[in-house]
Design a protein around this motif. Sequence first.
Motif, PDB file in Angstrom:
ATOM      1  N   VAL A 401       0.775  -1.159  -0.007  1.00 37.09           N
ATOM      2  CA  VAL A 401       0.178   0.029   0.161  1.00 37.09           C
ATOM      3  C   VAL A 401       0.975   1.228  -0.199  1.00 37.09           C
ATOM      4  CG1 VAL A 401      -1.665   1.617   1.200  1.00 37.09           C
ATOM      5  CG2 VAL A 401      -1.890  -1.056   0.918  1.00 37.09           C
ATOM      6  N   GLU A 402       2.075   1.333   0.879  1.00 38.34           N
ATOM      7  CA  GLU A 402       2.802   2.388   0.681  1.00 38.34           C
ATOM      8  C   GLU A 402       3.525   2.691  -0.523  1.00 38.34           C
ATOM      9  OE1 GLU A 402       2.566   4.455   2.870  1.00 38.34           O
ATOM     10  OE2 GLU A 402       2.026   3.591   4.809  1.00 38.34           O
ATOM     11  N   ALA A 403       3.884   1.533  -1.313  1.00 39.97           N
ATOM     12  CA  ALA A 403       4.443   1.735  -2.538  1.00 39.97           C
ATOM     13  C   ALA A 403       3.753   2.138  -3.591  1.00 39.97           C
ATOM     14  CB  ALA A 403       5.138   0.480  -3.074  1.00 39.97           C
ATOM     15  N   LEU A 404       2.152   1.658  -3.741  1.00 42.75           N
ATOM     16  CA  LEU A 404       1.014   2.094  -4.395  1.00 42.75           C
ATOM     17  C   LEU A 404       0.880   3.681  -4.070  1.00 42.75           C
ATOM     18  CD1 LEU A 404      -1.868  -0.409  -4.561  1.00 42.75           C
ATOM     19  CD2 LEU A 404      -0.043   0.199  -6.335  1.00 42.75           C
ATOM     20  N   THR A 405       1.092   4.020  -3.129  1.00 44.21           N
ATOM     21  CA  THR A 405       0.484   5.160  -2.553  1.00 44.21           C
ATOM     22  C   THR A 405       1.602   6.158  -2.984  1.00 44.21           C
ATOM     23  OG1 THR A 405      -0.422   4.628  -0.348  1.00 44.21           O
ATOM     24  CG2 THR A 405       0.103   7.056  -0.417  1.00 44.21           C
ATOM     25  N   ASP A 406       2.904   5.958  -2.938  1.00 43.12           N
ATOM     26  CA  ASP A 406       4.066   6.875  -3.419  1.00 43.12           C
ATOM     27  C   ASP A 406       3.969   6.819  -5.123  1.00 43.12           C
ATOM     28  OD1 ASP A 406       5.056   6.947  -1.103  1.00 43.12           O
ATOM     29  OD2 ASP A 406       6.668   5.607  -1.254  1.00 43.12           O
ATOM     30  N   ARG A 407       3.308   5.598  -5.810  1.00 44.13           N
ATOM     31  CA  ARG A 407       3.449   5.578  -7.022  1.00 44.13           C
ATOM     32  C   ARG A 407       2.165   6.624  -7.683  1.00 44.13           C
ATOM     33  NH1 ARG A 407       1.691   0.589 -10.241  1.00 44.13           N
ATOM     34  NH2 ARG A 407      -0.345   1.690  -9.898  1.00 44.13           N
ATOM     35  N   ILE A 408       1.135   6.525  -7.025  1.00 44.91           N
ATOM     36  CA  ILE A 408       0.067   7.165  -7.477  1.00 44.91           C
ATOM     37  C   ILE A 408       0.259   8.843  -7.467  1.00 44.91           C
ATOM     38  CG2 ILE A 408      -1.376   7.156  -5.576  1.00 44.91           C
ATOM     39  CD1 ILE A 408      -3.877   6.089  -7.569  1.00 44.91           C
ATOM     40  N   GLU A 409       1.162   8.922  -6.358  1.00 43.81           N
ATOM     41  CA  GLU A 409       1.323  10.376  -5.830  1.00 43.81           C
ATOM     42  C   GLU A 409       2.266  11.023  -6.935  1.00 43.81           C
ATOM     43  OE1 GLU A 409       3.526  10.770  -2.346  1.00 43.81           O
ATOM     44  OE2 GLU A 409       3.366  13.097  -2.343  1.00 43.81           O
ATOM     45  N   ALA A 410       3.328   9.995  -7.493  1.00 43.64           N
ATOM     46  CA  ALA A 410       4.387  10.573  -8.289  1.00 43.64           C
ATOM     47  C   ALA A 410       3.524  10.693  -9.739  1.00 43.64           C
ATOM     48  CB  ALA A 410       5.556   9.397  -8.622  1.00 43.64           C
ATOM     49  N   GLU A 411       2.663   9.865  -9.786  1.00 42.44           N
ATOM     50  CA  GLU A 411       1.945   9.860 -11.147  1.00 42.44           C
ATOM     51  C   GLU A 411       1.161  11.277 -11.278  1.00 42.44           C
ATOM     52  OE1 GLU A 411      -0.390   6.762 -13.067  1.00 42.44           O
ATOM     53  OE2 GLU A 411       0.414   5.464 -11.370  1.00 42.44           O
ATOM     54  N   ALA A 412       0.349  11.544 -10.205  1.00 39.42           N
ATOM     55  CA  ALA A 412      -0.340  12.832 -10.177  1.00 39.42           C
ATOM     56  C   ALA A 412       0.718  14.008 -10.304  1.00 39.42           C
ATOM     57  CB  ALA A 412      -0.953  12.905  -8.807  1.00 39.42           C
ATOM     58  N   GLU A 413       1.637  13.925  -9.552  1.00 37.42           N
ATOM     59  CA  GLU A 413       2.752  15.083  -9.748  1.00 37.42           C
ATOM     60  C   GLU A 413       3.210  15.403 -11.162  1.00 37.42           C
ATOM     61  OE1 GLU A 413       3.524  17.442  -7.770  1.00 37.42           O
ATOM     62  OE2 GLU A 413       2.874  16.657  -5.731  1.00 37.42           O
ATOM     63  N   GLU A 414       3.368  14.282 -12.045  1.00 37.34           N
ATOM     64  CA  GLU A 414       3.650  14.486 -13.337  1.00 37.34           C
ATOM     65  C   GLU A 414       2.456  15.044 -13.965  1.00 37.34           C
ATOM     66  OE1 GLU A 414       4.620  10.828 -15.766  1.00 37.34           O
ATOM     67  OE2 GLU A 414       6.055  10.116 -14.074  1.00 37.34           O
ATOM     68  N   ILE A 415       1.325  14.510 -13.620  1.00 41.29           N
ATOM     69  CA  ILE A 415       0.118  15.280 -14.518  1.00 41.29           C
ATOM     70  C   ILE A 415      -0.257  16.520 -14.017  1.00 41.29           C
ATOM     71  CG2 ILE A 415      -2.425  14.986 -14.664  1.00 41.29           C
ATOM     72  CD1 ILE A 415      -2.221  11.923 -14.311  1.00 41.29           C
ATOM     73  N   PHE A 416       0.156  16.925 -12.902  1.00 43.30           N
ATOM     74  CA  PHE A 416       0.160  18.530 -12.583  1.00 43.30           C
ATOM     75  C   PHE A 416       1.030  19.207 -13.410  1.00 43.30           C
ATOM     76  CE2 PHE A 416      -0.526  16.996  -7.808  1.00 43.30           C
ATOM     77  CZ  PHE A 416      -2.052  16.854  -7.969  1.00 43.30           C
ATOM     78  N   THR A 417       2.233  18.700 -13.549  1.00 42.30           N
ATOM     79  CA  THR A 417       3.386  19.547 -14.240  1.00 42.30           C
ATOM     80  C   THR A 417       2.952  19.541 -15.935  1.00 42.30           C
ATOM     81  OG1 THR A 417       4.830  18.732 -12.873  1.00 42.30           O
ATOM     82  CG2 THR A 417       5.827  19.454 -14.983  1.00 42.30           C
ATOM     83  N   ARG A 418       2.135  18.709 -16.318  1.00 45.80           N
ATOM     84  CA  ARG A 418       1.608  18.485 -17.682  1.00 45.80           C
ATOM     85  C   ARG A 418       0.356  19.617 -17.940  1.00 45.80           C
ATOM     86  NH1 ARG A 418       0.477  13.140 -19.981  1.00 45.80           N
ATOM     87  NH2 ARG A 418       1.154  12.090 -17.785  1.00 45.80           N
ATOM     88  N   ILE A 419      -0.474  19.614 -16.867  1.00 45.21           N
ATOM     89  CA  ILE A 419      -1.402  20.492 -16.879  1.00 45.21           C
ATOM     90  C   ILE A 419      -0.894  22.212 -16.782  1.00 45.21           C
ATOM     91  CG2 ILE A 419      -3.461  21.417 -15.565  1.00 45.21           C
ATOM     92  CD1 ILE A 419      -4.001  18.488 -14.740  1.00 45.21           C
ATOM     93  N   GLN A 420      -0.098  22.192 -15.651  1.00 45.44           N
ATOM     94  CA  GLN A 420       0.570  23.733 -15.653  1.00 45.44           C
ATOM     95  C   GLN A 420       1.243  24.109 -17.103  1.00 45.44           C
ATOM     96  OE1 GLN A 420       2.308  22.948 -11.750  1.00 45.44           O
ATOM     97  NE2 GLN A 420       1.763  24.851 -11.232  1.00 45.44           N
ATOM     98  N   ASP A 421       1.635  23.003 -17.627  1.00 42.20           N
ATOM     99  CA  ASP A 421       2.428  23.436 -19.036  1.00 42.20           C
ATOM    100  C   ASP A 421       1.566  23.836 -20.186  1.00 42.20           C
ATOM    101  OD1 ASP A 421       4.826  22.991 -17.795  1.00 42.20           O
ATOM    102  OD2 ASP A 421       5.208  21.261 -18.736  1.00 42.20           O
TER     103      ASP A 421
END
Length: 557
Positions: A401-421
């Motif tokens: 669960v911790e690994a999944l939590t980290d992964r989904i957070e990292a995916e979200a952060e990548e998407i934030f960058t794309r949206i901001q761009d």
Amino acid sequence: MDAADIAAGRERWQRRYDAARTRDADFTTLSGNEVDPVYGPPEGAGLPGFERIGWPGEFPYTRGLYPTGYRGRTWTIRQFAGFGNARQTNERYKMILAAGGGGLSVAFDMPTLMGRDSDDAQSLGEVGHCGVAIDSAADMDVLFDGIPLGDVTTSMTISGPAVPIFCMYLVAAERQGADLGKLDGTLQTDIFKEYIAQKEWLFAPEPHLRLIGDLMEYCAAEIPRYKPLSVSGYHIREAGSTAAQELAYTLADGFGYVELGLSRGLDVNTFAPGLSFFFDAHLDFFEEIAKFRAARRIWARRLRDVYGATSEKALWLKFHTQTAGVSLTAQQPVNNVVRTAVEALAAVLGGTNSLHTNALDETLALPTDESAEIALRTQQVLMEEIGVTNVADPLGGSWYVEALTDRIEAEAEEIFTRIQDLGHDGTMTAGILQGIEDGWFTAHIAESAFAYQQALEKGEKRIVGVNVHTSTVAKPLEILRISHEVEREQNRVLAERRAARDTAAVTAALDRMVAAARTDANMIPAMLDAARAEATLGEICDALRGEWGVHREPARF
Ligand SMILES: C[C@H](C(=O)O)C(=O)SCCNC(=O)CCNC(=O)[C@H](O)C(C)(C)COP(=O)(O)OP(=O)(O)OC[C@H]1O[C@@H](n2cnc3c(N)ncnc32)[C@H](O)[C@@H]1OP(=O)(O)O
């Protein structure tokens, strides 16, 4: 994090737990064994990255908002309901409250969601079908008849015409004699997700955002407990997004509303507690739990580090969850009870604050009394029988669960960058608006939906009763049907009310509202006056359409 810091955190948590109130309930296992209110790494052990996990009730809130978890208070059972006219829905609400529902959640019919009266030509055949028909404040009086609005937290799911509906709710509360300043509830209002997924807007984004800004300002000043926005991932997920897209688009929308509040000169510590969230609980049990845990962590960190929030409540991501409507099957529908129970359990293990469990027949029609009761009882089985409320964040520290939590957070952060761009000025708002205009969100959701559908059709993803295990002895279900008589009756009552009201007062109030729309003044007081004068929803929205025009999405292929 080294062992000393972990031990210090545990002591901090213990002090806060001891100082907090817990429910007078049995917190032992079914075998009668005592369990701790929370578990952490073995005593004396360090754990790299533990600052990302932490303790319930403290930053970054991965493990929940409260040191007591559900020992302090269980989640709110909040069943989304509405059908037919206000009288019929009022009866359903009384049934839900009598059966142990903790709060109300209003489902409106399609004409209401689109800001049209029941007698509008475009409403024909839709009145009272997917929710309750509300034409004016008088319908709100009936909807909440015998339900003291000052005592019950009421959520209203409406976004395009959220503000006029809110005004009608305030008028109904006023007529009940409630103290408006103390009202507590939630209005969905989230217009970004309408353009992204649900497609029920009235105007272009700009006037909607102006109205939302007015609402945020009004609530922060006049009704501090009321939550004027429920930023919704549910519709994004139901449209076919992945879990990470649901999380990222929703939180990005939330950041957009933070930027809106700041642009209006509001204090983030005052308005951010009014932003609540709404997520889907889908079938992948662990991925969903991880999504909820990541959501709290991302929100707290960005609110603190990017938007300068300092108060605890401004850092808290509070959310309502609904089990996944799209996961329900028309085939062998009784199996939907099992799916819903598992999804609801994921929401609870993810620390949801409020929960709706779908009824087994919702893929066919609105729920019957009986299926609505089973759905509600499903939550009560989880709450009362299985020990899940004894320990805060019981899956915290699970490697998976911790690994999944980290992964989904990292995916979200990548998407934030794309949206901001996508935007031109580095704000989330500019990126969201550009993404809406370009169809960027819609295209990405469609790609995910397509990939899933292909996997289903190839049999890589399996659904019982649909592409595997299809034989059954089940008989067709009895479903709830809404009579066309509801529409005729609603229109008759509406005509009577129109004839009985002071037309000059209605016209004057609508004129004042339009005049306010042409200035920077907050529009809520004028809209409230229109609602008090029994202006109808269609009249209020038409007056605004006259001023702001309507919005059409360009066709895309
Ligand atoms: C799909 C469909 C469609 O479109 O068709 C839809 O959209 S349906 C969409 C339906 N949407 C909804 O129904 C949205 C529902 N949302 C909400 O009700 C809210 O926004 C919410 C998520 C924040 C939940 O609010 P709530 O009042 O039920 O619950 P809260 O979590 O705020 O808890 C109530 C009070 O108890 C306190 N509290 C809670 N837990 C604890 C604890 N362990 N210890 C101490 N205090 C606690 C809270 O701080 C709060 O007090 P205090 O207030 O003093 O801090």
